[in-house]
Design a protein around this motif. Structure first.
Motif, mmCIF file in Angstrom:
data_model
loop_
_atom_site.group_PDB
_atom_site.id
_atom_site.type_symbol
_atom_site.label_atom_id
_atom_site.label_comp_id
_atom_site.label_asym_id
_atom_site.label_seq_id
_atom_site.Cartn_x
_atom_site.Cartn_y
_atom_site.Cartn_z
ATOM 1 N N LEU A 339 0.810 -1.208 0.000
ATOM 2 C CA LEU A 339 0.000 0.000 0.000
ATOM 3 C C LEU A 339 0.850 1.267 0.000
ATOM 4 O O LEU A 339 1.656 1.482 0.901
ATOM 5 N N ASP A 340 0.657 2.099 -1.023
ATOM 6 C CA ASP A 340 1.357 3.379 -1.121
ATOM 7 C C ASP A 340 0.356 4.475 -0.767
ATOM 8 O O ASP A 340 -0.255 5.086 -1.635
ATOM 9 N N ALA A 341 0.153 4.674 0.507
ATOM 10 C CA ALA A 341 -0.821 5.662 0.974
ATOM 11 C C ALA A 341 -0.180 6.496 2.059
ATOM 12 O O ALA A 341 0.928 6.243 2.512
ATOM 13 N N GLY A 342 -0.898 7.494 2.486
ATOM 14 C CA GLY A 342 -0.399 8.391 3.511
ATOM 15 C C GLY A 342 -1.003 9.756 3.314
ATOM 16 O O GLY A 342 -2.087 9.888 2.753
ATOM 17 N N SER A 343 -0.304 10.785 3.702
ATOM 18 C CA SER A 343 -0.869 12.124 3.631
ATOM 19 C C SER A 343 -1.094 12.595 2.202
ATOM 20 O O SER A 343 -1.916 13.462 1.961
ATOM 21 N N ASP A 344 -0.353 12.043 1.234
ATOM 22 C CA ASP A 344 -0.579 12.470 -0.143
ATOM 23 C C ASP A 344 -1.716 11.692 -0.798
ATOM 24 O O ASP A 344 -2.257 12.106 -1.806
ATOM 25 N N LYS A 345 -2.072 10.531 -0.260
ATOM 26 C CA LYS A 345 -3.223 9.759 -0.719
ATOM 27 C C LYS A 345 -3.979 9.324 0.534
ATOM 28 O O LYS A 345 -3.889 8.181 0.959
ATOM 29 N N PRO A 346 -4.689 10.257 1.167
ATOM 30 C CA PRO A 346 -5.255 9.969 2.488
ATOM 31 C C PRO A 346 -6.327 8.897 2.458
ATOM 32 O O PRO A 346 -7.129 8.809 1.531
ATOM 33 N N LEU A 347 -6.330 8.066 3.484
ATOM 34 C CA LEU A 347 -7.354 7.055 3.687
ATOM 35 C C LEU A 347 -8.076 7.368 4.994
ATOM 36 O O LEU A 347 -7.447 7.687 5.997
ATOM 37 N N GLU A 348 -9.388 7.253 4.953
ATOM 38 C CA GLU A 348 -10.195 7.609 6.117
ATOM 39 C C GLU A 348 -9.806 6.813 7.356
ATOM 40 O O GLU A 348 -9.809 7.322 8.473
ATOM 41 N N PHE A 349 -9.427 5.528 7.137
ATOM 42 C CA PHE A 349 -9.137 4.659 8.280
ATOM 43 C C PHE A 349 -7.658 4.651 8.666
ATOM 44 O O PHE A 349 -7.249 3.891 9.531
ATOM 45 N N ALA A 350 -6.844 5.492 7.999
ATOM 46 C CA ALA A 350 -5.415 5.526 8.312
ATOM 47 C C ALA A 350 -4.904 6.959 8.359
ATOM 48 O O ALA A 350 -4.078 7.374 7.548
ATOM 49 N N PRO A 351 -5.395 7.755 9.320
ATOM 50 C CA PRO A 351 -4.960 9.156 9.400
ATOM 51 C C PRO A 351 -3.481 9.266 9.746
ATOM 52 O O PRO A 351 -2.944 8.463 10.501
ATOM 53 N N THR A 352 -2.838 10.265 9.156
ATOM 54 C CA THR A 352 -1.412 10.482 9.420
ATOM 55 C C THR A 352 -1.149 11.871 9.989
ATOM 56 O O THR A 352 0.015 12.233 10.211
ATOM 57 N N GLY A 353 -2.196 12.657 10.205
ATOM 58 C CA GLY A 353 -2.021 13.976 10.786
ATOM 59 C C GLY A 353 -1.767 15.042 9.742
ATOM 60 O O GLY A 353 -1.500 14.754 8.573
ATOM 61 N N GLU A 354 -1.858 16.287 10.168
ATOM 62 C CA GLU A 354 -1.620 17.419 9.273
ATOM 63 C C GLU A 354 -0.134 17.521 8.924
ATOM 64 O O GLU A 354 0.719 17.355 9.786
ATOM 65 N N GLU A 355 0.143 17.822 7.643
ATOM 66 C CA GLU A 355 1.531 17.974 7.203
ATOM 67 C C GLU A 355 1.632 19.164 6.267
ATOM 68 O O GLU A 355 0.777 19.349 5.394
ATOM 69 N N ALA A 356 2.677 19.959 6.433
ATOM 70 C CA ALA A 356 2.868 21.128 5.581
ATOM 71 C C ALA A 356 3.237 20.732 4.162
ATOM 72 O O ALA A 356 2.869 21.398 3.201
ATOM 73 N N ASN A 357 3.974 19.624 4.009
ATOM 74 C CA ASN A 357 4.382 19.164 2.678
ATOM 75 C C ASN A 357 4.192 17.655 2.613
ATOM 76 O O ASN A 357 5.110 16.887 2.931
ATOM 77 N N PRO A 358 3.008 17.202 2.182
ATOM 78 C CA PRO A 358 2.730 15.761 2.186
ATOM 79 C C PRO A 358 3.678 14.949 1.317
ATOM 80 O O PRO A 358 3.911 13.773 1.593
ATOM 81 N N ALA A 359 4.225 15.554 0.253
ATOM 82 C CA ALA A 359 5.142 14.807 -0.610
ATOM 83 C C ALA A 359 6.405 14.390 0.137
ATOM 84 O O ALA A 359 7.101 13.464 -0.272
ATOM 85 N N LEU A 360 6.695 15.089 1.236
ATOM 86 C CA LEU A 360 7.879 14.771 2.028
ATOM 87 C C LEU A 360 7.498 14.188 3.389
ATOM 88 O O LEU A 360 8.309 14.188 4.312
ATOM 89 N N GLY A 361 6.293 13.685 3.496
ATOM 90 C CA GLY A 361 5.808 13.253 4.795
ATOM 91 C C GLY A 361 5.598 11.760 4.933
ATOM 92 O O GLY A 361 6.348 10.942 4.385
ATOM 93 N N VAL A 362 4.554 11.408 5.657
ATOM 94 C CA VAL A 362 4.262 10.008 5.969
ATOM 95 C C VAL A 362 3.509 9.389 4.801
ATOM 96 O O VAL A 362 2.325 9.667 4.580
ATOM 97 N N ARG A 363 4.187 8.589 4.031
ATOM 98 C CA ARG A 363 3.582 7.901 2.894
ATOM 99 C C ARG A 363 4.348 6.610 2.650
ATOM 100 O O ARG A 363 5.463 6.427 3.121
ATOM 101 N N GLY A 364 3.717 5.694 1.905
ATOM 102 C CA GLY A 364 4.373 4.440 1.597
ATOM 103 C C GLY A 364 4.702 3.632 2.840
ATOM 104 O O GLY A 364 3.892 3.495 3.753
ATOM 105 N N PHE A 365 5.915 3.084 2.884
ATOM 106 C CA PHE A 365 6.325 2.242 4.012
ATOM 107 C C PHE A 365 6.260 2.996 5.338
ATOM 108 O O PHE A 365 6.030 2.404 6.394
ATOM 109 N N ARG A 366 6.427 4.315 5.290
ATOM 110 C CA ARG A 366 6.401 5.107 6.521
ATOM 111 C C ARG A 366 5.039 5.017 7.222
ATOM 112 O O ARG A 366 4.953 5.187 8.439
ATOM 113 N N THR A 367 3.974 4.791 6.432
ATOM 114 C CA THR A 367 2.631 4.691 7.014
ATOM 115 C C THR A 367 2.541 3.540 8.009
ATOM 116 O O THR A 367 1.772 3.587 8.971
#
Length: 576
Positions: A339-367
């Motif tokens: 699953l390649d999800a996170g703040s740039d592809k938000p999922l209702e059941f997997a919140p990652t919090g507010e991020e100023a720059n989602p491209a550099l945030g919690v996504r992919g394996f980091r989720t």
């Protein structure tokens, strides 16, 4: 809000004494008359007074529901990239935050159509400000806005022209929902004023095998009926071409058709070195995907199983979907990207919090740091599906890889999780420079790597993938990007580990040869690109691939790299 016009730059601006120039987005060439997309529905000049705000809110949300349902219906009728894109659009139409903003405007006295238009405009501004993947979705949101406004005003839904003859489709921008409906028998090429090299329109045009030029300055002046020659390899549009140009383009198109019809079988260099040619795949008919002349799947996007849901799919649901696909590709490789999800592809059941720059945030394996069960359940399902298909004697060779891995420690952690789930081959994607620079250390922890050139180009060049004003920085022929790919390739050769490329770069036949010279052992792409890559690769020995790669690495800019490789390539390879 309309998408902003790109800033003029020499690489994509019109030449008063030559063709219009833009971004080469879909290989091939065609000559045909122009047919322009109609303008989107416009709001009336006078905004009406609202008597019943609750009714306006209900009408606005019902229009979004209708748009989402229509997109879901279209997604069910297509496969692969098209289905994944339409499913994402349907999810955007149901976005809770967008609907909340529309409701607030309607309850505040705005008519339904105006509430939708205003809220979508505000949301577009947020997406563009966020950058990265989110900014790329601003154009998609404009399509949702236009469709909902058309419903509310009782106007025709935005759609394709039908002049009654084959044509070149010209538009300011082309919505994904329209792109997937293109009939290659009628639409011979695409030209858009806006659009970047990784937009949904570009990805879908390539999946249809259509020549395309996007981000084309001057396209807004092309008129209905004018004859144009579109070169999707060079990124040019010749207006009113003379007879010599028409003959050359038509001859080239016919040669391409004949040569590609004869191209089949496993990928090989001229001296027989195997290079696996694989598919990029997503949601769709697994049997239809399995019928393509490929050696398997190099990138299976699994997001379609998770989108548009309030709860994650169960292990049983995932197992069933993967089992069907593994059976369809029995005897071939299937590389599943987790699953390649996170703040740039938000999922209702997997919140990652507010991020100023989602491209550099919690996504992919980091989720998985925040929601570890999403990953462990997915790995459990993949393993169960592989065993279920094997029990029937019809399983693929299953591999898994994690997106957005940056360090050797992360690579080792993912490999351990995969092997604990019973999966024997585990790899990671190389999408950030940190992973490329330490590729040798990553490859000591995993069985293979696959390079995602789209993200790697963005992070290497520090250039937002959505900026039409900087297409040259995102050009996959950029020597700095090629040097990173060479470092990964050398690490793979030294350690005897496979190195794949699954970004859009692999679909460029001439660049594919360079990638092999840099050390790639497999290339993954949309199905229409397979025959051309297979043909060009078969005209070069592995040593010639290395020589062409060295020429590209020595160049100072992408234009020079492309030029020197083309001049040194086998003449037969240039007949396409």
């Amino acid at each position: 809000m309309a998408q902003t016009e790109p800033v003029q730059n020499p690489a994509s601006g019109p030449d008063p004494e030559g063709p219009l120039r833009g971004i080469a987005a879909g290989p091939g060439a065609a000559v045909a008359p122009v047919a322009r997309m109609a303008d989107p529905p416009a709001l009336p000049a006078q905004e009406p007074v609202v008597d019943d705000p609750a009714a306006e809110e209900g009408a606005a949300l019902a229009a979004l529901d209708e748009v989402g349902a229509e997109l879901d219906t279209r997604a069910a009728d297509v496969e692969g990239e098209a289905a994944a894109v339409l499913s994402t659009l349907a999810l955007m139409a149901r976005d809770p935050d967008l609907r909340r903003q529309i409701g607030e405007l309607a309850r505040g006295g705005r008519p339904a159509a105006w509430a939708v238009h205003t809220a979508c405009g505000r949301y577009q501004e947020l997406l563009l400000a966020a950058g990265g993947y989110l900014a790329e979705r601003a154009a998609d949101l404009a399509d949702i806005r236009d469709r909902a406004v058309a419903v509310l005003l009782g106007l025709p839904m935005p759609g394709l022209p039908d002049p009654g003859h084959p044509y070149v489709l010209v538009a300011r921008d082309l919505a994904p929902a329209d792109t997937v409906r293109l009939d290659p028998a009628k639409v011979k090429a695409i030209v858009t004023r806006l659009g970047g090299p990784t937009s949904h329109t570009v990805i879908l045009a390539r999946s249809l095998g259509l020549p395309a030029v996007v981000g084309c300055s001057g396209a807004e002046h092309l008129v209905d009926g004018a004859t144009v020659a579109v070169d999707g390899d060079a990124g040019t549009v010749e207006v009113d071409p003379d007879a010599e140009i028409v003959e050359r383009i038509q001859g080239r198109a016919e040669r391409r058709r004949i040569l590609l019809a004869e191209s089949g079988g496993p990928g090989r260099t001229a001296d027989g070195v195997p290079i696996a040619l694989l598919l990029n795949a997503g949601e769709g008919d697994s049997d239809e995907a399995g019928a393509h002349d490929s050696e398997g799947i190099g990138l299976l996007r699994t997001e379609f199983l998770f989108l548009d849901r309030a709860e994650p799919p169960t292990v049983a649901e995932q197992t069933e979907a993967y089992t069907r696909l593994f059976r369809a590709f029995a005897g071939r490789v299937v590389t599943v990207r987790t699953l390649d999800a996170g703040s740039d592809k938000p999922l209702e059941f997997a919140p990652t919090g507010e991020e100023a720059n989602p491209a550099l945030g919690v996504r992919g394996f980091r989720t998985s740091k925040l929601h570890p069960r999403l990953l462990t359940d997915q790995l459990t399902a993949i393993s169960a599906a592989e065993h279920a298909a094997a029990a029937d004697g019809a399983s693929a060779r299953v591999r898994v890889m994690a997106p957005m891995v940056s360090t050797p420690a992360e690579a080792g952690e993912f490999a351990e999780l995969a092997r604990s789930a019973g999966i024997t081959e585990a790899g990671v994607m190389v999408e950030v420079p940190a992973a490329a620079l330490l590729a040798d250390r990553l490859l000591r922890r995993v069985d293979f790597v696959s390079i995602g050139t789209n993200d790697l180009a963005q992070y290497t060049m520090g250039a937002d993938r959505t900026l039409e004003s900087l297409p040259e920085l995102l050009d996959p022929w950029q020597p700095s990007l090629l040097h990173l790919l060479a470092k990964v390739g050398r690490a793979g050769e030294t350690l005897g580990r496979p190195v794949g490329v699954c970004g859009e770069a692999a679909a460029d036949p001439l660049l594919a040869v360079v990638l092999v010279g840099l050390g790639a052992t497999s290339l993954s792409m949309a199905s229409p690109a397979l025959p051309a890559v297979r043909y060009v690769l078969s005209r070069h020995s592995h040593a010639e691939c290395r020589r062409l790669a060295e020429l590209a690495l020595a160049a100072d800019d992408p234009e020079r790299a492309r030029k020197v490789v083309r001049e040194a390539a086998h003449p037969e390879a240039l007949r396409l």
